[in-house]
Design a protein around this motif. Structure first.
Motif, short mmCIF file in Angstrom:
data_model
loop_
_atom_site.label_atom_id
_atom_site.label_comp_id
_atom_site.label_asym_id
_atom_site.label_seq_id
_atom_site.Cartn_x
_atom_site.Cartn_y
_atom_site.Cartn_z
N HIS A 1 -58.40 12.32 -7.09
CA HIS A 1 -59.22 11.83 -7.77
C HIS A 1 -59.80 13.10 -8.84
N THR A 2 -60.46 12.86 -9.82
CA THR A 2 -61.25 13.93 -10.46
C THR A 2 -62.63 13.50 -10.26
N GLU A 3 -63.31 14.64 -9.57
CA GLU A 3 -64.77 14.37 -9.45
C GLU A 3 -65.66 15.28 -10.39
N GLY A 4 -67.08 14.77 -10.65
CA GLY A 4 -67.64 15.52 -11.73
C GLY A 4 -67.76 16.91 -11.61
N ASP A 5 -67.97 17.40 -10.23
CA ASP A 5 -68.40 18.69 -9.80
C ASP A 5 -66.98 19.48 -9.59
N ARG A 6 -65.93 18.89 -9.44
CA ARG A 6 -64.83 19.52 -9.29
C ARG A 6 -64.27 20.77 -10.28
N ASP A 7 -64.61 20.25 -11.69
CA ASP A 7 -63.93 20.97 -12.81
C ASP A 7 -64.88 22.42 -12.76
N ARG A 8 -66.37 22.31 -12.37
CA ARG A 8 -67.19 23.65 -12.18
C ARG A 8 -66.68 24.39 -11.00
N LYS A 9 -66.05 23.63 -9.96
CA LYS A 9 -65.59 24.31 -8.72
C LYS A 9 -64.39 25.39 -9.21
N ILE A 10 -63.53 24.35 -9.96
CA ILE A 10 -62.33 24.95 -10.60
C ILE A 10 -62.59 26.37 -11.43
N ALA A 11 -63.72 26.16 -12.25
CA ALA A 11 -63.91 27.30 -12.99
C ALA A 11 -64.47 28.29 -12.14
N HIS A 12 -65.40 28.08 -11.42
CA HIS A 12 -65.99 29.10 -10.41
C HIS A 12 -64.70 29.95 -9.76
N GLY A 13 -63.68 29.27 -9.15
CA GLY A 13 -62.36 29.69 -8.42
C GLY A 13 -61.81 30.67 -9.42
N MET A 14 -61.71 30.30 -10.98
CA MET A 14 -60.91 31.01 -11.90
C MET A 14 -61.66 32.21 -12.04
N GLY A 15 -62.98 32.27 -12.10
CA GLY A 15 -63.81 33.09 -12.42
C GLY A 15 -63.71 34.25 -11.36
N ARG A 16 -63.77 33.88 -10.07
CA ARG A 16 -63.52 34.89 -9.00
C ARG A 16 -62.31 35.72 -8.99
N LEU A 17 -61.17 34.85 -9.33
CA LEU A 17 -59.75 35.49 -9.44
C LEU A 17 -59.82 36.47 -10.55
N ALA A 18 -60.41 35.88 -11.76
CA ALA A 18 -60.56 37.04 -12.90
C ALA A 18 -61.22 38.29 -12.55
N GLU A 19 -62.24 37.97 -12.08
CA GLU A 19 -63.27 39.25 -11.38
C GLU A 19 -62.29 40.17 -10.68
N GLU A 20 -61.71 39.51 -9.66
CA GLU A 20 -60.77 40.41 -8.70
C GLU A 20 -59.70 41.17 -9.26
N ALA A 21 -59.07 40.41 -10.14
CA ALA A 21 -58.07 41.12 -11.17
C ALA A 21 -58.64 42.14 -11.93
N LEU A 22 -59.73 41.87 -12.49
CA LEU A 22 -60.40 43.09 -13.36
C LEU A 22 -60.86 44.12 -12.53
N SER A 23 -61.29 43.85 -11.24
CA SER A 23 -61.89 44.95 -10.32
C SER A 23 -60.53 45.94 -9.93
N LYS A 24 -59.54 45.23 -9.50
CA LYS A 24 -58.29 46.03 -9.40
C LYS A 24 -57.88 46.91 -10.53
N GLU A 25 -58.04 46.20 -11.76
CA GLU A 25 -57.25 46.95 -12.84
C GLU A 25 -58.46 47.99 -13.20
N GLY A 26 -59.84 47.85 -12.91
CA GLY A 26 -60.75 48.94 -13.37
C GLY A 26 -60.67 50.10 -12.29
N SER A 27 -60.06 49.99 -11.04
CA SER A 27 -60.32 50.80 -10.04
C SER A 27 -58.96 51.52 -9.91
N GLY A 28 -57.83 50.99 -10.69
CA GLY A 28 -56.57 51.79 -10.91
C GLY A 28 -55.57 51.28 -9.99
N THR A 29 -55.73 50.14 -9.09
CA THR A 29 -54.80 49.80 -8.23
C THR A 29 -53.96 48.70 -8.63
#
Length: 150
Positions: free
Chosen positions: A122-150
């Protein structure tokens, strides 16, 4: 592992699951395991061939013997219009909402095709926001790794 089917004429067949996907091990949440342990200790004998749920007289549970206690339990809980099979639907919806993939849902439900499992995604109204939040977390982790040279 056996599957029971109560036929329209009242007879019961005991046999293997409908498909190979029906023979499976399913992990349960601890809250369910603790309640199931209490039930097994109080109502179920030892052995590999015992039924988990029995009728009042200790025999195989039949639909006709289950209807009245189910209705009484619903009334005591202040619920109406809930069918026993709805519990399966609720559990699978919870599995979907917890992040289970289509394949994981199919494995949990014992289905060999995705048709039935798609019902629970089922698609829940809040689910899209949770997906976006999770995607943002993953993007921040990837950028953090890139910025630290690892």
């Amino acid at each position: 592992m056996a599957s029971t089917t109560e036929l329209k004429d009242g007879s019961v067949t005991i046999g293997p699951p409908k498909s190979a996907a029906g023979a499976r091990t399913v992990a349960l949440p601890e809250v369910v395991i603790s309640e199931l342990r209490l039930h097994l200790d109080a109502y179920v004998g030892d052995g590999d061939e015992v039924f988990v749920f029995l009728g009042v007289k200790g025999a195989m549970l039949r639909r006709s013997a289950f209807t009245r206690p189910w209705a009484k339990a619903l009334m005591q809980a202040g619920l109406s219009g809930v069918h026993f099979h709805d519990l399966r639907h609720t559990g699978n919806t919870f599995a979907s909402q917890s992040g289970a993939t289509l394949r994981e849902l199919m494995n949990r439900m014992g289905h060999s095709t995705n048709r039935a499992a798609l019902i629970y995604l089922h698609t829940e109204g809040d689910r899209d926001r949770k997906i976006a939040h999770g995607m943002g977390r993953l993007a921040e982790e990837a950028l953090s790794k890139e910025g630290s040279g690892t």
